[in-house]
Design a protein around this motif. Structure first.
Motif, PDB file in Angstrom:
ATOM      1  N   LYS A 154       3.740  -0.687   8.046  1.00 55.39           N
ATOM      2  CA  LYS A 154       2.675  -1.312   8.834  1.00 55.39           C
ATOM      3  C   LYS A 154       1.429  -1.525   7.976  1.00 55.39           C
ATOM      4  O   LYS A 154       0.816  -2.597   7.988  1.00 55.39           O
ATOM      5  CB  LYS A 154       2.339  -0.450  10.048  1.00 55.39           C
ATOM      6  N   ARG A 155       1.050  -0.490   7.257  1.00 55.52           N
ATOM      7  CA  ARG A 155      -0.181  -0.578   6.455  1.00 55.52           C
ATOM      8  C   ARG A 155      -0.120  -1.721   5.451  1.00 55.52           C
ATOM      9  O   ARG A 155      -1.071  -2.513   5.324  1.00 55.52           O
ATOM     10  CB  ARG A 155      -0.406   0.739   5.708  1.00 55.52           C
ATOM     11  N   ASP A 156       0.992  -1.830   4.741  1.00 51.33           N
ATOM     12  CA  ASP A 156       1.056  -2.810   3.661  1.00 51.33           C
ATOM     13  C   ASP A 156       1.190  -4.236   4.179  1.00 51.33           C
ATOM     14  O   ASP A 156       0.726  -5.184   3.527  1.00 51.33           O
ATOM     15  CB  ASP A 156       2.208  -2.458   2.712  1.00 51.33           C
ATOM     16  N   ILE A 157       1.827  -4.414   5.334  1.00 48.62           N
ATOM     17  CA  ILE A 157       1.868  -5.755   5.917  1.00 48.62           C
ATOM     18  C   ILE A 157       0.468  -6.168   6.350  1.00 48.62           C
ATOM     19  O   ILE A 157       0.020  -7.294   6.088  1.00 48.62           O
ATOM     20  CB  ILE A 157       2.843  -5.813   7.106  1.00 48.62           C
ATOM     21  N   VAL A 158      -0.239  -5.254   7.001  1.00 49.10           N
ATOM     22  CA  VAL A 158      -1.610  -5.560   7.456  1.00 49.10           C
ATOM     23  C   VAL A 158      -2.518  -5.813   6.248  1.00 49.10           C
ATOM     24  O   VAL A 158      -3.368  -6.722   6.281  1.00 49.10           O
ATOM     25  CB  VAL A 158      -2.145  -4.411   8.330  1.00 49.10           C
ATOM     26  N   ARG A 159      -2.349  -5.030   5.221  1.00 49.92           N
ATOM     27  CA  ARG A 159      -3.159  -5.229   4.007  1.00 49.92           C
ATOM     28  C   ARG A 159      -2.927  -6.615   3.426  1.00 49.92           C
ATOM     29  O   ARG A 159      -3.870  -7.309   3.013  1.00 49.92           O
ATOM     30  CB  ARG A 159      -2.818  -4.161   2.975  1.00 49.92           C
ATOM     31  N   LEU A 160      -1.652  -7.044   3.363  1.00 51.82           N
ATOM     32  CA  LEU A 160      -1.345  -8.372   2.833  1.00 51.82           C
ATOM     33  C   LEU A 160      -1.958  -9.466   3.703  1.00 51.82           C
ATOM     34  O   LEU A 160      -2.530 -10.433   3.189  1.00 51.82           O
ATOM     35  CB  LEU A 160       0.169  -8.556   2.745  1.00 51.82           C
TER      36      LEU A 160
END
Length: 523
Positions: free
Chosen positions: A426-432
């Motif tokens: 979740k974190r890395d998708i949102v970051r992207l």
């Protein structure tokens, strides 16, 4: 002629003419003395190294000694004499282009290779000094000499018979032999795109790369050697010459669907290269397209892995964001399709690791402005952005939020525990998404049309399985809403749908309830 040169040649001839009358101790002593003197005396090194008969006789000596050692593997005298011959050859060619050329022209490299093949095949620990000295001799023949590098490297890469030899050299348990082999390879391909391409395209090169990738993780934590740094340096040469995509494709699975273990390791190395050389290495368009397509396909695999898990409590995406329900939905599949999907534990682990690495790499180059202008076009046209949002939606359904009060968090790579193995997704998708939407109206609109605004907004919660996801979500929402009235209208229409129990409150006996659009806490 110097006396040591004459004596060396004479003893070589005696040994080759009649083994029974040759003085082995004297021959060994002479070789040791000569190997020491050629280091200090350039004239002696030049005289002996440019003298073709010396190399011819050394070739014969190596063959004879190898044959004798094969007949009596306990004969330490023969083994020591073999090492002495190799040491002298190694020292003579060191930093001397003329001697290197004479040695290679004599064909001594093939005699050393035959000796190495036998020693490594027998795998006798006592033979390690022989293999070490043999590889070091080959290394010294090409160091600093592009012409000799090209001659030998071309032979090695174009003859598939060398695959077995390099496999033995690279998978040896002797870290010194491995280090010398890695130095030899690095010397041959450094700053030369043609030889790098040979490593990628040839059959022998594919075998070598496979061995390097196996070794990369094995030697990663070995603090006593520089072998991982050497493997990484070899890989960097491929990246700097724009050959990552070709290397990655060489290790595709037969079906081409799932990431292989070798591809996962390649992604790890590429990610490290991007972080180590932030100002020097940028993604070329070929690499960008490959990574984006791979991310899209790997997201689909991760969705498939998560789809088989039970749902968790639904998050309040908001009734106003109707596009969430319309566009970001749980993928449907017929029973026949489900029967055809057989994701192993390894497939799942590779899919998870691959998604995280790809999200981080694409996010990093986007933030650092190292991506080409085509990256965002490919993200949209390939369906990769949609695949990321589909995965985020699936993760929201299947992966519960975690707080430290819930107990110890499992390892982030433990895919055996179902959804708990997909930490950071979740974190890395949102970051992207936050990186892509910064000052980009087109991406802002695309995320809205794909139903992603409510998904991003729902990540504005503390989640120890996704550190800083709340902060990344807040930043992403800021970028999504900036100067975009349509996106702002979507948020204005959102309203809470239900009250979701929170473990921290439950631990102290408190519950939440939704009443007239407001969340109330009660005991």
């Amino acid at each position: 002629m110097t006396s040591i040169k004459s004596l060396t040649l004479q003893l070589q001839q005696q040994f080759l003419a009649d083994r029974s009358t040759a003085s082995i101790p004297l021959f060994s002593e002479c070789l040791e003395k000569c190997a020491t003197q050629v280091i200090r005396d350039p004239s002696l090194r030049s005289e002996l190294g440019s003298y073709t008969p010396f190399w011819q006789q050394t070739c014969q000596c190596l063959d004879n000694l190898r044959d004798e050692l094969a007949q009596d593997q306990d004969d330490e005298t023969i083994r020591a004499l073999l090492v002495d011959n190799l040491r002298l050859a190694r020292n003579i060619v060191a930093n001397d282009a003329i001697n290197q050329a004479t040695a290679v022209a004599s064909g001594i490299s093939s005699h050393i290779e035959n000796m190495l093949a036998w020693c490594l095949l027998e795998n006798i620990p006592e033979n390690r000094p022989v293999t070490r000295m043999g590889v070091q001799a080959l290394c010294n023949m090409v160091t600093g000499n592009p012409k000799q590098q090209s001659i030998l490297w071309t032979v090695w890469m174009n003859d598939s018979g060398y695959s077995a030899l390099f496999t033995k050299m690279l998978l040896t348990s002797d870290h010194v032999t491995l280090m010398s082999t890695l130095v030899l390879m690095l010397n041959c391909i450094r700053n030369d795109s043609d030889r790098c391409r040979m490593l990628i395209e040839s059959q022998t090169g594919k075998v070598i790369l496979n061995c390097l990738l196996k070794n990369a993780e094995l030697v990663l934590d070995d603090q006593n050697t520089q072998n991982f740094e050497l493997i990484f340096a070899i890989f960097e040469q491929l990246v700097e010459n724009g050959l990552f995509s070709k290397a990655f494709k060489r290790f595709e699975s037969n079906g081409g669907a799932a990431l292989t273990s070798n591809q996962t390791i390649l992604l790890k190395l590429y990610d490290s290269a991007l972080h180590r050389h932030q100002s020097r290495i940028s993604l070329n368009q070929s690499d960008e397209k490959l990574l984006i397509i791979t991310l899209r396909d790997t997201c689909a695999l991760a969705v498939e892995a998560l789809r088989k898990l039970p749902n968790v409590s639904t998050s309040a995406l908001g009734s106003g964001d109707s596009s969430v329900e319309k566009n970001v939905t749980e993928p449907s599949a017929s029973s026949d399709d489900q029967d055809n999907v057989r994701m192993t534990v390894e497939d799942t682990a590779n899919a998870y690791t691959g998604v995280i690495l790809l999200l981080q790499m694409i996010g990093t180059v986007t933030v650092d402005s190292r991506s080409s202008g085509e990256l965002k076009n490919v993200l949209i046209s390939s369906g990769c952005l949609k695949a990321c949002l589909d995965l985020l939606a699936q993760a929201e359904r299947k992966i519960p939020r975690i707080t430290k009060s819930m107990g110890d968090i499992v390892s982030d790579t433990d895919t055996s525990k179902g959804s708990m193995g997909f930490m950071y997704i979740k974190r890395d998708i949102v970051r992207l998404i936050g990186a892509l939407t910064y000052h980009d109206r087109r991406i802002q609109d695309e995320v809205r049309e794909l139903g992603g605004i409510g998904l991003v907004l729902s990540q504005c919660n503390i989640d120890d399985a996704n550190p800083y996801v709340k902060e990344h979500a807040v930043l992403a929402m800021r970028n999504l809403l900036e100067n975009n009235l349509e996106n702002q209208a979507i948020v204005e229409q959102l309203s809470p749908q239900e009250s979701v129990p929170h473990p921290v409150l439950e631990e102290i006996g408190l519950k939440t309830e939704l009443r007239d659009g407001q969340v109330n806490i009660k005991r």
